[in-house]
Motif scaffolding. Structure first.
Motif, PDB file in Angstrom:
ATOM      1  N   UNK A  41       0.816  -1.212   0.000  1.00 11.88           N
ATOM      2  CA  UNK A  41       0.000   0.000   0.000  1.00 11.88           C
ATOM      3  C   UNK A  41       0.848   1.259   0.000  1.00 11.88           C
ATOM      4  N   UNK A  42       2.165   1.074   0.214  1.00 18.90           N
ATOM      5  CA  UNK A  42       3.097   2.208   0.288  1.00 18.90           C
ATOM      6  C   UNK A  42       2.643   3.209   1.350  1.00 18.90           C
TER       7      UNK A  42
ATOM      8  N   UNK B 140      -3.200  -6.588  15.381  1.00 22.11           N
ATOM      9  CA  UNK B 140      -4.274  -6.331  14.417  1.00 22.11           C
ATOM     10  C   UNK B 140      -4.315  -4.848  14.061  1.00 22.11           C
ATOM     11  N   UNK B 141      -4.737  -4.535  12.834  1.00 21.52           N
ATOM     12  CA  UNK B 141      -4.866  -3.126  12.447  1.00 21.52           C
ATOM     13  C   UNK B 141      -5.842  -2.387  13.361  1.00 21.52           C
ATOM     14  N   UNK B 142      -5.466  -1.188  13.748  1.00 22.26           N
ATOM     15  CA  UNK B 142      -6.340  -0.369  14.589  1.00 22.26           C
ATOM     16  C   UNK B 142      -7.586   0.032  13.812  1.00 22.26           C
ATOM     17  N   UNK B 143      -7.396   0.391  12.548  1.00 26.39           N
ATOM     18  CA  UNK B 143      -8.501   0.751  11.662  1.00 26.39           C
ATOM     19  C   UNK B 143      -8.612  -0.300  10.565  1.00 26.39           C
ATOM     20  N   UNK B 144      -9.817  -0.496  10.085  1.00 26.73           N
ATOM     21  CA  UNK B 144     -10.035  -1.478   9.026  1.00 26.73           C
ATOM     22  C   UNK B 144      -9.229  -1.100   7.788  1.00 26.73           C
ATOM     23  N   UNK B 145      -8.489  -2.065   7.270  1.00 25.58           N
ATOM     24  CA  UNK B 145      -7.661  -1.841   6.086  1.00 25.58           C
ATOM     25  C   UNK B 145      -8.152  -2.754   4.977  1.00 25.58           C
ATOM     26  N   UNK B 146      -8.789  -2.170   3.982  1.00 20.87           N
ATOM     27  CA  UNK B 146      -9.292  -2.945   2.854  1.00 20.87           C
ATOM     28  C   UNK B 146      -8.126  -3.416   1.989  1.00 20.87           C
TER      29      UNK B 146
END
Length: 327
Positions: free
Chosen positions: A270-271, A309-315
């Motif tokens: 995702x850079x 785990x990601x703190x925010x949802x990462x699509x």
């Protein structure tokens, strides 16, 4: 004298070269340690789909990469042996049900009527013998009939009475039907047969595998037409909604990392940087990667597996993507 000066200059030059090399090495090592990064990767929860019974793959209804929802049909198994057992179990249930109904309903009307007629005949015979005995007994008391004749008539009367009681018992048994013990035994046989049918039906349901949770088909192992054993995996479903990062970190690099702490990792796919919250830490054990440092600090450095785990949802996070943790 000139030769001595050359030797001194040579020694001094050698010392300067060694010092320069040492300084450069120290600077490089220090910079390497300072810029050292820890590489991890993205993982997701997976579950394997398998059949409880052996059989031949009849159809595979999905392909690798397909998104499935809970309850979707995934694969169908051909198991003719189970179908044959179902027919056998159904026949046993029918027979057990008939026996139970027979025990509960009692004898047929024809049997009851026949038993009643036999009882009526026995009653009539008893009444006749009772009257015969009374006449013979009066004659005996009057001195006309012998004692032997009276005893014979009494024996015939008692036999007729016994036959009448036996016929009455047969009639009562025909009316009441089977005993309670026989009824319970027949009911238990029927329940047992029904349990076998339920068991076979559960096996029949196992011939169609459905998705337990939403996810993505990660891998499919057998081909259509191949035989699979009981419990053999058919496919793997990846639950893409449950993704996390995993890192192997030496304990000397764990400063500031603990359960609940938030770390930042760079995702090359995702850079960009992604914030992750640590939810698990586990010692990799003595068999895992470790670094010997006894020559420095007299101890060995062990490695820990850190999951976050990601703190925010990462699509778009997919298994295997790299995560770079700068330390």
């Amino acid at each position: 004298m000139k030769q001595v000066i050359n030797i001194i200059l040579g020694i001094a030059l050698f010392v300067l070269v060694v010092a320069a090399v040492a300084a450069i090495g120290e600077f490089a090592i220090g910079k390497q340690e300072k810029d050292e990064s820890i590489q991890g990767q993205v993982e997701v929860e997976e579950y394997r789909v398998s059949f409880k019974i052996p059989g031949r793959i009849k159809n595979i209804l999905v392909r690798e990469g397909d998104h499935v929802r809970a309850g979707d049909r995934l694969a169908v198994l051909d198991a003719p042996d189970i179908e044959a057992k179902h027919d056998q179990a159904t026949s046993v249930v029918d027979a057990a049900t008939a026996m139970s109904d027979m025990a509960n309903n009692g004898a047929r009307e024809e049997q009851i009527r026949g038993a009643r007629e036999l009882w009526e005949q026995a009653k009539a015979a008893k009444e006749i013998m009772e009257k015969s005995y009374e006449r013979v007994n009066r004659l005996y008391e009057g001195g006309v009939m012998t004692a032997q004749k009276r005893d014979e008539t009494l024996a015939q009367y008692k036999a007729a009475t016994a036959q009448c009681e036996a016929a009455k018992s047969q009639y009562d048994m025909a009316v009441k039907g089977a005993r309670e013990e026989e009824k319970r035994a027949a009911a238990a046989k029927r329940s047992q047969a029904q349990g076998v049918v339920k068991e076979v039906n559960s096996y029949i349901n196992e011939t169609v595998q459905r998705a337990e949770f939403d996810g993505e088909v990660a891998a499919i192992y057998p081909k259509v037409g191949e035989l699979v054993g009981s419990g053999s995996p058919v496919m793997t479903i990846a639950m893409m909604d449950d993704a996390w990062g995993t890192f192997n970190i030496r304990e000397d690099k764990l400063k500031g990392i603990k359960i609940g702490s938030v770390i930042t990792a760079f995702c090359p796919a995702f850079d960009k940087d992604i914030k992750l919250k640590v939810f698990a830490m586990k010692d990799q054990g003595t068999y895992a990667t470790w670094k010997a440092t006894k020559e420095k600090g007299q101890y060995d450095i062990k490695t820990f597996e850190v999951k976050a785990r990601p703190v925010n949802a990462e699509e778009g996070l997919r298994p295997g993507m790299s995560l770079i943790l700068n330390k």
